[in-house]
Structures are given as C-alpha cells and as structure tokens.
Design a protein around this motif. Sequence first.
Motif, PDB file in Angstrom:
ATOM      1  N   ARG A  28      -3.118   7.400 -10.363  1.00  0.00           N
ATOM      2  CA  ARG A  28      -3.747   6.147  -9.939  1.00  0.00           C
ATOM      3  C   ARG A  28      -3.678   5.063 -11.012  1.00  0.00           C
ATOM      4  O   ARG A  28      -3.502   3.891 -10.700  1.00  0.00           O
ATOM      5  CB  ARG A  28      -5.193   6.424  -9.563  1.00  0.00           C
ATOM      6  CG  ARG A  28      -5.922   5.191  -9.059  1.00  0.00           C
ATOM      7  CD  ARG A  28      -7.222   5.521  -8.427  1.00  0.00           C
ATOM      8  NE  ARG A  28      -6.915   6.127  -7.132  1.00  0.00           N
ATOM      9  CZ  ARG A  28      -7.761   6.863  -6.444  1.00  0.00           C
ATOM     10  NH1 ARG A  28      -8.958   7.100  -6.897  1.00  0.00           N
ATOM     11  NH2 ARG A  28      -7.419   7.373  -5.283  1.00  0.00           N
TER      12      ARG A  28
ATOM     13  N   VAL B 208       2.460   1.663  -3.521  1.00  0.00           N
ATOM     14  CA  VAL B 208       1.457   2.143  -4.478  1.00  0.00           C
ATOM     15  C   VAL B 208       1.109   3.602  -4.189  1.00  0.00           C
ATOM     16  O   VAL B 208       0.964   4.408  -5.119  1.00  0.00           O
ATOM     17  CB  VAL B 208       0.206   1.234  -4.482  1.00  0.00           C
ATOM     18  CG1 VAL B 208      -0.919   1.851  -5.286  1.00  0.00           C
ATOM     19  CG2 VAL B 208       0.565  -0.150  -5.028  1.00  0.00           C
TER      20      VAL B 208
ATOM     21  N   GLY C  13       3.821  -0.547  -8.481  1.00  0.00           N
ATOM     22  CA  GLY C  13       3.919  -1.408  -7.308  1.00  0.00           C
ATOM     23  C   GLY C  13       4.257  -2.843  -7.693  1.00  0.00           C
ATOM     24  O   GLY C  13       5.130  -3.479  -7.088  1.00  0.00           O
TER      25      GLY C  13
ATOM     26  N   GLU D 238       1.520   6.546  -6.777  1.00  0.00           N
ATOM     27  CA  GLU D 238       0.344   7.341  -7.154  1.00  0.00           C
ATOM     28  C   GLU D 238       0.619   8.837  -7.068  1.00  0.00           C
ATOM     29  O   GLU D 238       0.127   9.608  -7.887  1.00  0.00           O
ATOM     30  CB  GLU D 238      -0.839   6.962  -6.261  1.00  0.00           C
ATOM     31  CG  GLU D 238      -2.149   7.542  -6.730  1.00  0.00           C
ATOM     32  CD  GLU D 238      -3.332   7.013  -5.934  1.00  0.00           C
ATOM     33  OE1 GLU D 238      -4.366   7.711  -5.926  1.00  0.00           O
ATOM     34  OE2 GLU D 238      -3.235   5.934  -5.333  1.00  0.00           O
TER      35      GLU D 238
ATOM     36  N   ALA E 242      -0.081   3.518 -10.909  1.00  0.00           N
ATOM     37  CA  ALA E 242       0.519   3.240  -9.605  1.00  0.00           C
ATOM     38  C   ALA E 242       0.577   1.750  -9.283  1.00  0.00           C
ATOM     39  O   ALA E 242       1.584   1.256  -8.765  1.00  0.00           O
ATOM     40  CB  ALA E 242      -0.237   3.985  -8.505  1.00  0.00           C
ATOM     41  N   CYS E 243      -0.471   1.019  -9.582  1.00  0.00           N
ATOM     42  CA  CYS E 243      -0.462  -0.427  -9.297  1.00  0.00           C
ATOM     43  C   CYS E 243       0.576  -1.152 -10.140  1.00  0.00           C
ATOM     44  O   CYS E 243       1.218  -2.099  -9.667  1.00  0.00           O
ATOM     45  CB  CYS E 243      -1.846  -1.024  -9.508  1.00  0.00           C
ATOM     46  SG  CYS E 243      -3.019  -0.520  -8.226  1.00  0.00           S
TER      47      CYS E 243
ATOM     48  N   ARG F 174       0.827  -1.216   0.000  1.00  0.00           N
ATOM     49  CA  ARG F 174       0.000   0.000   0.000  1.00  0.00           C
ATOM     50  C   ARG F 174       0.862   1.267   0.000  1.00  0.00           C
ATOM     51  O   ARG F 174       0.545   2.241  -0.670  1.00  0.00           O
ATOM     52  CB  ARG F 174      -0.939   0.001   1.193  1.00  0.00           C
ATOM     53  CG  ARG F 174      -2.088  -0.959   1.033  1.00  0.00           C
ATOM     54  CD  ARG F 174      -3.115  -0.796   2.160  1.00  0.00           C
ATOM     55  NE  ARG F 174      -4.137  -1.820   2.067  1.00  0.00           N
ATOM     56  CZ  ARG F 174      -4.143  -2.928   2.812  1.00  0.00           C
ATOM     57  NH1 ARG F 174      -3.209  -3.129   3.717  1.00  0.00           N
ATOM     58  NH2 ARG F 174      -5.103  -3.812   2.667  1.00  0.00           N
TER      59      ARG F 174
END
Length: 170
Positions: free
Chosen positions: A27, A18, A34, A22, A30-31, A15
């Motif tokens: 957004r 990410v 990660g 972000e 961002a994943c 978290r």
Amino acid sequence: MDTAQFEACWHTHIRRIVAYAERHVGRDVACDIGSSTFLTAWRTWDVVPPEPLPWLISVARGHVRNHQRSLRRRGSLEQRLALLDESAFAGPDASVTATERAEALAVLAAMPEHDREALLLVAWDGLTTEQAAQVLGCRPGTLRMRLHRARARIESTSTGPALPIARSAQ
C-alpha cells in the motif's frame, strides 16, 4: 493531447492500476506507482491505445519492477555495509571518528566487489600487491589498477579528510 480523454482515462483506471501495484509492492508505494504510470501515459499519450487498461498495467508492471530492483540493490548494499561493519576492527588511531568509519564503510559497500576485495586484502589483511594478486588469481598490474580505482573512488566520494581505508592501503 486531449486533456479530457486523459482525465477520463485517469478516473476510469486509476483504482485498478493502484490495486495492481498494491498486490506487488504494498500500500505504501502503490499510489506512487499509479502516479508514475499515469505520468508515463501523459508523456506518451499519442501511443496509448484506445483500450488503455492493458497498456497501463504493462507500464505499471515496469514501474513495479524498477521499484523491486531498487529495493534489492538497497538491501544488497545494506547487507554488504553490515558485513563490512562487523568485520572492521577498531583502530588505535583516535582520529578515526565514527562518522569517518561509517563513510568509509558506505563507500566500500558501494564499490564493485573486485575493487573492494583488492583494497581490503591490502589494507585490512596486510598483503602485498603480489600476494593479493595471487589470492585473486590476477596479475599484479591488474591488482594495482583495481587498487587505484578503489582509492580514487574513496577520495572522490570523501567529504572530509582522506578516509582511513585509503590511508592504510597506500
């Protein structure tokens, strides 16, 4: 590799990684940042320090930079393509299709600037190699080499018949 340690690291820090990403890339990406960060951690688990968060953020920072560089290159390419498209005049030759034109402009935009400029001075501006060399401040032999590289790039990336820019520059 201790899978349990990696999973614990993932659950503890994903978290925050990410969230870091972000703040820098939004957004939507961002994943992916990660995931890439933890893929790097998985592949190099033996060098991950006991307190992994600073190391993970450093890796994420590298992935963020790569993403931003990629966006800049893409934006630059799109800008060059738009400029070329605006400056390209429609030829009377009906055999030049919109697809060929778009393909030629994309190839031109992706070329190194000095090769593209040499080709355009000869093909679009109608200069001789000597005149184009004078404009660019180089020797005619250097200009001929740039033209050769530019034409070779066009021919190697063309999926159909010879692109119009290559034909007109010969």
